[in-house]
Design an enzyme around this catalytic site. Structure first.
Site, PDB file in Angstrom:
ATOM      1  N   VAL A  31       0.864  -1.169   0.000  1.00 18.49           N
ATOM      2  CA  VAL A  31       0.000   0.000   0.000  1.00 18.49           C
ATOM      3  C   VAL A  31       0.906   1.225   0.000  1.00 18.49           C
ATOM      4  O   VAL A  31       1.914   1.250   0.721  1.00 18.49           O
ATOM      5  CB  VAL A  31      -0.925   0.015   1.238  1.00 18.49           C
ATOM      6  CG1 VAL A  31      -1.756   1.288   1.285  1.00 18.49           C
ATOM      7  CG2 VAL A  31      -1.823  -1.211   1.256  1.00 18.49           C
ATOM      8  N   CYS A  32       0.552   2.194  -0.803  1.00 19.93           N
ATOM      9  CA  CYS A  32       1.237   3.481  -0.814  1.00 19.93           C
ATOM     10  C   CYS A  32       2.719   3.290  -1.145  1.00 19.93           C
ATOM     11  O   CYS A  32       3.053   2.583  -2.092  1.00 19.93           O
ATOM     12  CB  CYS A  32       1.006   4.159   0.537  1.00 19.93           C
ATOM     13  SG  CYS A  32       1.330   5.919   0.589  1.00 19.93           S
ATOM     14  N   THR A  33       3.599   3.890  -0.366  1.00 15.42           N
ATOM     15  CA  THR A  33       5.031   3.829  -0.650  1.00 15.42           C
ATOM     16  C   THR A  33       5.661   2.506  -0.242  1.00 15.42           C
ATOM     17  O   THR A  33       6.871   2.330  -0.404  1.00 15.42           O
ATOM     18  CB  THR A  33       5.771   4.988   0.030  1.00 15.42           C
ATOM     19  OG1 THR A  33       5.513   4.934   1.430  1.00 15.42           O
ATOM     20  CG2 THR A  33       5.322   6.329  -0.540  1.00 15.42           C
ATOM     21  N   THR A  39       1.948   3.473  -6.743  1.00 14.42           N
ATOM     22  CA  THR A  39       2.251   3.990  -5.423  1.00 14.42           C
ATOM     23  C   THR A  39       1.470   5.286  -5.240  1.00 14.42           C
ATOM     24  O   THR A  39       0.747   5.719  -6.146  1.00 14.42           O
ATOM     25  CB  THR A  39       3.778   4.210  -5.247  1.00 14.42           C
ATOM     26  OG1 THR A  39       4.063   4.531  -3.887  1.00 14.42           O
ATOM     27  CG2 THR A  39       4.298   5.311  -6.159  1.00 14.42           C
ATOM     28  N   ALA A  52      -1.116  -0.990  -4.306  1.00 13.66           N
ATOM     29  CA  ALA A  52      -2.209  -0.028  -4.234  1.00 13.66           C
ATOM     30  C   ALA A  52      -1.627   1.370  -4.030  1.00 13.66           C
ATOM     31  O   ALA A  52      -0.596   1.544  -3.383  1.00 13.66           O
ATOM     32  CB  ALA A  52      -3.156  -0.379  -3.089  1.00 13.66           C
TER      33      ALA A  52
END
Length: 170
Positions: A46-48, A66, A98
């Site tokens: 998720v994300c970074t 990202t 994601a």
């Protein structure tokens, strides 16, 4: 017991946040991700967290995404086959990445459907009461006024975002 004691998982989820910029230099963590991910049915971030997946190996030569604010930095590293933007989540083989926090919920429901079926995924969605109706209609960073971008940049530069992540509420 710590993560070094874990040598097998079905699903590996790498979270994002300011700490990923520091942890990308943590050779022990990257080696653990590389080792454990090889036996996983699914590897996700998720994300970074995509930064760690790419640095450790599972995201290398894959299509990933990202957080919109980290797209260019991840591209510059040159580890992913392609870093996609303006998508909620991306699946490339058994790797699912994601974009950001709410996109992480979308990606998790997508993965739940693949693992357990649509009915279970819908049950999870109902159980967590996930019916996105945000009060603002920003569908993309391009829709947001420059003043909001400036506020985010200032928070990153001063370390406020990292401080917020390490503060534990009572």
């Amino acid at each position: 017991a710590g993560i070094a004691d874990i040598d097998a998982l079905d699903v590996l989820l790498i979270p994002g946040g300011q700490g990923t910029r520091r942890e990308v230099e943590n050779e022990a963590l990257l080696a653990w991700i590389a080792k454990v991910s090889g036996g996983c049915e699914w590897v996700t971030s998720v994300c970074t967290g995509a930064l760690l997946l790419c640095a450790a190996g599972p995201g290398k030569s894959r299509r990933v995404t990202t957080h919109w604010g980290f797209i260019e930095a991840l591209r510059e590293r040159g580890e992913a086959a392609k870093v996609l933007e303006e998508v909620r989540y991306v699946r490339d083989c058994n790797v699912v990445t994601a974009a950001g926090v709410s996109a992480g919920i979308d990606g998790a429901l997508f993965l739940a459907r693949l693992i357990a079926g649509e009915e279970i995924a819908k049950t999870i969605q109902l159980g967590i009461e996930y019916y996105p109706h945000p009060p603002f209609s920003y569908a993309s960073p391009d829709d947001v006024p420059e003043s909001i971008h400036n506020t985010i940049r200032a928070a990153e530069e001063t370390g406020l975002l990292e401080q917020m992540e390490t503060t534990q509420p009572c």
